[in-house]
Design a protein around this motif. Structure first.
Motif, PDB file in Angstrom:
ATOM      1  N   VAL A  60       0.717  -0.658   0.267  1.00  0.00           N
ATOM      2  CA  VAL A  60       0.148   0.107  -0.055  1.00  0.00           C
ATOM      3  C   VAL A  60       1.079   1.161   0.073  1.00  0.00           C
ATOM      4  O   VAL A  60       2.296   1.061   0.608  1.00  0.00           O
ATOM      5  CB  VAL A  60      -0.653  -0.479   1.190  1.00  0.00           C
ATOM      6  CG1 VAL A  60      -1.765  -1.355   1.123  1.00  0.00           C
ATOM      7  CG2 VAL A  60      -0.446   0.272   2.646  1.00  0.00           C
ATOM      8  N   VAL A  61       0.276   2.307  -0.538  1.00  0.00           N
ATOM      9  CA  VAL A  61       0.738   3.406  -0.701  1.00  0.00           C
ATOM     10  C   VAL A  61       0.193   4.280   0.838  1.00  0.00           C
ATOM     11  O   VAL A  61      -0.991   4.838  -0.253  1.00  0.00           O
ATOM     12  CB  VAL A  61       1.294   4.859  -1.757  1.00  0.00           C
ATOM     13  CG1 VAL A  61       1.561   5.502  -2.088  1.00  0.00           C
ATOM     14  CG2 VAL A  61       2.066   3.677  -2.752  1.00  0.00           C
ATOM     15  N   LEU A  62       1.624   5.022   1.831  1.00  0.00           N
ATOM     16  CA  LEU A  62       0.122   5.940   1.828  1.00  0.00           C
ATOM     17  C   LEU A  62       1.002   7.682   1.383  1.00  0.00           C
ATOM     18  O   LEU A  62       2.237   7.749   1.466  1.00  0.00           O
ATOM     19  CB  LEU A  62       0.727   6.257   3.535  1.00  0.00           C
ATOM     20  CG  LEU A  62       0.707   7.072   4.198  1.00  0.00           C
ATOM     21  CD1 LEU A  62      -0.974   7.222   5.017  1.00  0.00           C
ATOM     22  CD2 LEU A  62       1.389   6.345   6.076  1.00  0.00           C
ATOM     23  N   SER A  63      -0.353   8.193   0.688  1.00  0.00           N
ATOM     24  CA  SER A  63       0.309   9.164   0.059  1.00  0.00           C
ATOM     25  C   SER A  63      -0.287  10.743   0.726  1.00  0.00           C
ATOM     26  O   SER A  63      -1.369  10.787   0.941  1.00  0.00           O
ATOM     27  CB  SER A  63      -0.370   9.016  -1.392  1.00  0.00           C
ATOM     28  OG  SER A  63      -0.575  10.062  -2.336  1.00  0.00           O
TER      29      SER A  63
ATOM     30  N   ILE B  34      -4.873   8.948  -8.913  1.00  0.00           N
ATOM     31  CA  ILE B  34      -5.372   7.768  -9.253  1.00  0.00           C
ATOM     32  C   ILE B  34      -4.747   8.162 -10.777  1.00  0.00           C
ATOM     33  O   ILE B  34      -4.892   6.975 -11.397  1.00  0.00           O
ATOM     34  CB  ILE B  34      -6.815   8.552  -9.303  1.00  0.00           C
ATOM     35  CG1 ILE B  34      -7.516   8.546  -8.849  1.00  0.00           C
ATOM     36  CG2 ILE B  34      -7.068   8.166 -10.819  1.00  0.00           C
ATOM     37  CD1 ILE B  34      -8.894   9.810  -9.283  1.00  0.00           C
ATOM     38  N   LYS B  35      -4.229   9.044 -11.043  1.00  0.00           N
ATOM     39  CA  LYS B  35      -3.480   8.659 -12.241  1.00  0.00           C
ATOM     40  C   LYS B  35      -1.796   7.564 -11.991  1.00  0.00           C
ATOM     41  O   LYS B  35      -1.597   7.157 -12.508  1.00  0.00           O
ATOM     42  CB  LYS B  35      -2.472  10.081 -12.798  1.00  0.00           C
ATOM     43  CG  LYS B  35      -2.087  10.000 -14.254  1.00  0.00           C
ATOM     44  CD  LYS B  35      -1.225  11.536 -14.653  1.00  0.00           C
ATOM     45  CE  LYS B  35      -0.557  10.952 -15.240  1.00  0.00           C
ATOM     46  NZ  LYS B  35      -0.175  12.514 -16.655  1.00  0.00           N
ATOM     47  N   MET B  36      -1.063   8.154 -10.722  1.00  0.00           N
ATOM     48  CA  MET B  36      -0.461   7.065 -10.597  1.00  0.00           C
ATOM     49  C   MET B  36      -0.434   5.488 -10.162  1.00  0.00           C
ATOM     50  O   MET B  36      -0.008   4.775 -11.363  1.00  0.00           O
ATOM     51  CB  MET B  36       0.378   7.565  -9.404  1.00  0.00           C
ATOM     52  CG  MET B  36       1.296   6.973  -8.778  1.00  0.00           C
ATOM     53  SD  MET B  36       2.277   7.239  -7.459  1.00  0.00           S
ATOM     54  CE  MET B  36       0.949   7.127  -5.907  1.00  0.00           C
ATOM     55  N   ALA B  37      -1.809   5.224 -10.179  1.00  0.00           N
ATOM     56  CA  ALA B  37      -1.889   4.051  -9.769  1.00  0.00           C
ATOM     57  C   ALA B  37      -2.531   3.623 -11.070  1.00  0.00           C
ATOM     58  O   ALA B  37      -2.090   2.335 -10.961  1.00  0.00           O
ATOM     59  CB  ALA B  37      -3.545   3.887  -9.492  1.00  0.00           C
ATOM     60  N   SER B  38      -2.695   3.906 -12.629  1.00  0.00           N
ATOM     61  CA  SER B  38      -3.384   4.051 -13.426  1.00  0.00           C
ATOM     62  C   SER B  38      -1.475   3.043 -14.280  1.00  0.00           C
ATOM     63  O   SER B  38      -1.702   2.967 -15.134  1.00  0.00           O
ATOM     64  CB  SER B  38      -3.383   4.919 -14.661  1.00  0.00           C
ATOM     65  OG  SER B  38      -2.730   5.576 -14.964  1.00  0.00           O
ATOM     66  N   ARG B  39      -0.356   4.178 -13.844  1.00  0.00           N
ATOM     67  CA  ARG B  39       1.234   3.766 -14.452  1.00  0.00           C
ATOM     68  C   ARG B  39       1.796   3.428 -13.508  1.00  0.00           C
ATOM     69  O   ARG B  39       2.437   2.524 -14.170  1.00  0.00           O
ATOM     70  CB  ARG B  39       1.950   5.319 -14.645  1.00  0.00           C
ATOM     71  CG  ARG B  39       0.802   6.371 -15.613  1.00  0.00           C
ATOM     72  CD  ARG B  39       1.336   7.968 -15.255  1.00  0.00           C
ATOM     73  NE  ARG B  39       2.743   7.875 -15.028  1.00  0.00           N
ATOM     74  CZ  ARG B  39       3.169   8.419 -16.055  1.00  0.00           C
ATOM     75  NH1 ARG B  39       2.532   9.176 -17.007  1.00  0.00           N
ATOM     76  NH2 ARG B  39       4.504   8.607 -16.158  1.00  0.00           N
ATOM     77  N   VAL B  40       1.813   2.654 -12.087  1.00  0.00           N
ATOM     78  CA  VAL B  40       2.398   2.219 -11.569  1.00  0.00           C
ATOM     79  C   VAL B  40       2.130   0.834 -11.068  1.00  0.00           C
ATOM     80  O   VAL B  40       0.713   0.961 -10.855  1.00  0.00           O
ATOM     81  CB  VAL B  40       3.029   2.668 -10.047  1.00  0.00           C
ATOM     82  CG1 VAL B  40       3.528   1.947  -8.804  1.00  0.00           C
ATOM     83  CG2 VAL B  40       3.922   4.489 -10.967  1.00  0.00           C
ATOM     84  N   THR B  41       2.574  -0.192 -11.893  1.00  0.00           N
ATOM     85  CA  THR B  41       1.880  -1.288 -10.662  1.00  0.00           C
ATOM     86  C   THR B  41       2.133  -1.946 -10.068  1.00  0.00           C
ATOM     87  O   THR B  41       3.192  -1.783  -9.360  1.00  0.00           O
ATOM     88  CB  THR B  41       1.708  -2.390 -11.627  1.00  0.00           C
ATOM     89  OG1 THR B  41       3.301  -2.817 -12.250  1.00  0.00           O
ATOM     90  CG2 THR B  41       1.887  -2.209 -13.221  1.00  0.00           C
ATOM     91  N   GLY B  42       1.126  -3.548  -9.456  1.00  0.00           N
ATOM     92  CA  GLY B  42       1.199  -4.173  -8.040  1.00  0.00           C
ATOM     93  C   GLY B  42       1.274  -3.268  -6.967  1.00  0.00           C
ATOM     94  O   GLY B  42       1.623  -3.700  -5.524  1.00  0.00           O
ATOM     95  N   ILE B  43       0.781  -1.716  -6.479  1.00  0.00           N
ATOM     96  CA  ILE B  43      -0.254  -1.573  -5.766  1.00  0.00           C
ATOM     97  C   ILE B  43      -1.416  -1.628  -5.509  1.00  0.00           C
ATOM     98  O   ILE B  43      -2.357  -1.520  -6.074  1.00  0.00           O
ATOM     99  CB  ILE B  43      -0.099   0.512  -5.170  1.00  0.00           C
ATOM    100  CG1 ILE B  43       1.487   0.549  -5.798  1.00  0.00           C
ATOM    101  CG2 ILE B  43      -0.796   0.827  -4.344  1.00  0.00           C
ATOM    102  CD1 ILE B  43       1.170   2.250  -6.150  1.00  0.00           C
ATOM    103  N   ASP B  44      -1.577  -2.374  -4.062  1.00  0.00           N
ATOM    104  CA  ASP B  44      -3.128  -2.923  -4.029  1.00  0.00           C
ATOM    105  C   ASP B  44      -3.909  -1.957  -3.237  1.00  0.00           C
ATOM    106  O   ASP B  44      -5.430  -1.564  -3.656  1.00  0.00           O
ATOM    107  CB  ASP B  44      -3.073  -3.930  -2.847  1.00  0.00           C
ATOM    108  CG  ASP B  44      -2.212  -5.047  -2.831  1.00  0.00           C
ATOM    109  OD1 ASP B  44      -2.349  -5.636  -4.591  1.00  0.00           O
ATOM    110  OD2 ASP B  44      -1.066  -5.725  -2.196  1.00  0.00           O
ATOM    111  N   ALA B  45      -3.253  -0.325  -2.641  1.00  0.00           N
ATOM    112  CA  ALA B  45      -4.368   0.597  -2.586  1.00  0.00           C
ATOM    113  C   ALA B  45      -3.690   1.719  -1.996  1.00  0.00           C
ATOM    114  O   ALA B  45      -2.113   1.430  -1.499  1.00  0.00           O
ATOM    115  CB  ALA B  45      -5.379   0.415  -1.428  1.00  0.00           C
TER     116      ALA B  45
END
Length: 571
Positions: free
Chosen positions: A273-276, A284-295
């Motif tokens: 997970v990422v604490l952002s 949302i954009k980062m989640a579309s580009r970086v893979t392997g993050i669950d939440a």
């Protein structure tokens, strides 16, 4: 008797808020006694708070009626306000949950349902969740040490100690950095030693690119390895003074994020997970580009989003959440992890209703003690407001307008600028404006007020630049905050236009703003080094002591064009 549609709405409300099913009480807007009894699920539980802005006591906080989404963000969370948000999440109007998540009928709802947040109440809720979920962790998304008088006057120490007492396990930062690099490092290396992990993969040294803080931590929860990666606000040296962190670089750093995710997976992380503190559109954009993050547990934009936004990428789906601000919400994410992968999840964003939660005695005593030395200053009565005062919204709020009016009056200015800060609590009509409440709007480490001569062209250029930070169609070019609040000048804005073309029809006292003419413009919170001036709280306090009663403000908001029927814009 409920019909089928009402029953489905009730189920949606329960899922969104975590409340137990009690149809009569829920539909009446009352809270059942087991409101915070959240059924357990799975074997990995993460609690999330963010953007509390140093609010130790219960407060009021009005959600925005203007949160415009542009481009792909149009009509998508978090750019839904009022009835649009209620409809999207199936929350029934007029309920306790509608009060928590929207601005609708805010004063009446606030008087009915009371204040929200407060660290003593939050402590009770956190402990309750922990009791039912062994090995659960509490994540703090930052903007924790700034936003109150006592935090400023104690150099953040009141919040540092409060977070330790609350039981925060992992945190990242943004406004924390405005106390200066030396102070932040001292807290992380001394106060947080052996208690709180401060993580930020995107904060490195200017010279050799070394990590300033741990990029991530690995935690074992009920036998499951969980990686928590930190992401501090990427535009800290732009949105806030660069001289406070002169040797550090920030940025989004997608490539490094991917490397960290892959490294954590290689070391056995079954959940990542990422604490952002990016802001939700950037997440949302980062989640579309970086893979392997669950939440992604997100902050910065202060959006209370009842359920995660599911973002698909090349290798799966990432859940993107945002947990509001001011201690108003606590997010609870439960994962069911089997065979080294997540097979199910449940999420609740719990509104922290202060009158439903008994305050924790130890935390309450701590808060009383830490505020006691400042009681006389905090409780000074400056004025009474006849108007509801709030901040938050893309263009202006009534407390922002009050600050603008004070600047123009005290400074003798033609116009005024006030930063588009999203923090700042709300007051109801009839409330006393104390120094405590004024500091909720102004407590920063660079509070100088200014008075400068600017040409009309310069004024427009500043407004265009800030507007692009808010409405650039690419989230990675949005540098935080809402639109600069403008006093004295009326204007038209088209958020869908490009930079240099969004602002038009600028007038001052009914006359067009002349590009070549010089105007006296007041402001505050200069990011340049060496700027001095009367602290903004003294400017506003002088104004309030003089007028004694704050009559309803005429809100100076622009004419908004070109956005059609946008569900993030209600006036």
């Amino acid at each position: 008797m409920m019909n089928r549609r009402e029953f489905l709405q009730l189920l949606a409300v329960a899922a969104a808020s975590g409340m137990a099913i009690d149809s009569k009480q829920a539909l009446a807007g009352n809270a059942p006694s087991d409101f915070y009894d959240i059924p357990t699920f799975g074997n990995v539980s993460l609690m999330h708070m963010t953007d509390c802005h140093a609010q130790l006591l219960p407060i009021y906080f009005r959600e925005p009626n203007v949160n415009i989404g542009i481009g792909s963000a149009l009509g998508q969370p978090p750019h839904l306000v009022g009835e649009y948000l209620l409809k999207h999440y199936g929350i029934r109007p007029g309920t306790r949950e509608a009060y928590a998540f929207t601005y609708l009928d805010f004063q009446a709802a606030a008087r009915t349902y009371g204040k929200v947040g407060g660290f003593a109440h939050l402590k009770t809720l956190v402990d309750k969740i922990r009791a039912s979920r062994p090995d659960s962790l509490l994540l703090d998304g930052g903007d924790t040490w700034q936003g109150s008088a006592t935090s400023l006057w104690t150099n953040a120490q009141d919040m540092v100690d409060a977070c330790k007492l609350l039981g925060v396990d992992v945190m990242t930062g943004h406004w924390e950095y405005t106390y200066g690099a030396e102070r932040v490092k001292h807290i992380v290396e001394n106060d947080f030693k052996n208690s709180i992990d401060f993580v930020a993969q995107n904060v490195t040294t200017n010279d050799f690119g070394d990590q300033v803080f741990k990029p991530y931590v690995m935690k074992v929860m009920n036998g499951v390895q969980v990686a928590i990666i930190g992401q501090s606000f990427p535009y800290t040296p732009i949105a806030n003074p660069r001289y406070m962190v002169p040797d550090w670089t920030f940025g989004i750093q997608d490539e490094n994020m991917q490397k960290i995710v892959d490294e954590a997976r290689a070391k056995g992380a079954q959940v990542v997970v990422v604490l952002s503190h990016n802001g939700m559109d950037v997440d949302i954009k980062m989640a579309s580009r970086v893979t392997g993050i669950d939440a992604i547990f997100g902050g910065h934009t202060h959006d209370g989003v009842p359920q995660p936004y599911q973002v698909k990428n090349a290798k799966g789906t990432t859940l993107v959440t945002n947990a509001g601000s001011n201690g108003k919400f606590l997010g609870v994410m439960d994962f069911d992890v089997r065979g080294n992968k997540i097979v199910g999840w449940k999420y609740r964003l719990l509104p922290v209703f202060s009158n439903l939660i008994a305050p924790d005695a130890k935390m309450a005593k701590y808060i009383e003690d830490v505020r006691a030395p400042f009681a006389a200053k905090l409780n000074e009565k400056l004025a009474v407001t006849e108007d509801m005062l709030y901040r938050r919204g893309n263009f202006n709020g009534t407390f922002d307008q009050l600050i603008l009016d004070a600047l123009m009056t005290v400074k003798g200015a033609d116009a005024a600028f006030s930063p588009g800060f999203r923090w700042g609590t709300s007051l109801l009509s009839g409330d006393v404006i104390t120094m405590d409440k004024l500091m909720d709007q102004t407590a920063i480490t660079y509070p100088s007020s200014t008075l400068n001569e600017m040409t009309g062209a310069t004024i427009k250029g500043i407004m265009e630049d800030v507007c692009d930070n808010l409405f650039n169609s690419d989230p990675y070019y949005q540098q935080g905050g809402d639109m600069v609040r403008v006093g004295g000048i009326q204007y038209t804005v088209n958020p869908n236009n490009t930079i240099g073309n969004r602002i038009s029809n600028m007038t001052l006292k009914g006359k067009p703003v002349d590009a070549n003419r010089k105007y006296k413009v007041a402001g505050w919170a200069p990011v340049g080094e060496g700027v001095t001036g009367t602290p903004i709280w003294d400017v506003v306090a002088t104004y309030l002591r003089d007028i004694k009663v704050v009559t309803p403000r005429k809100l100076n908001t622009p004419k908004v064009v070109g956005i059609g029927n946008n569900p993030g814009y209600v006036v």
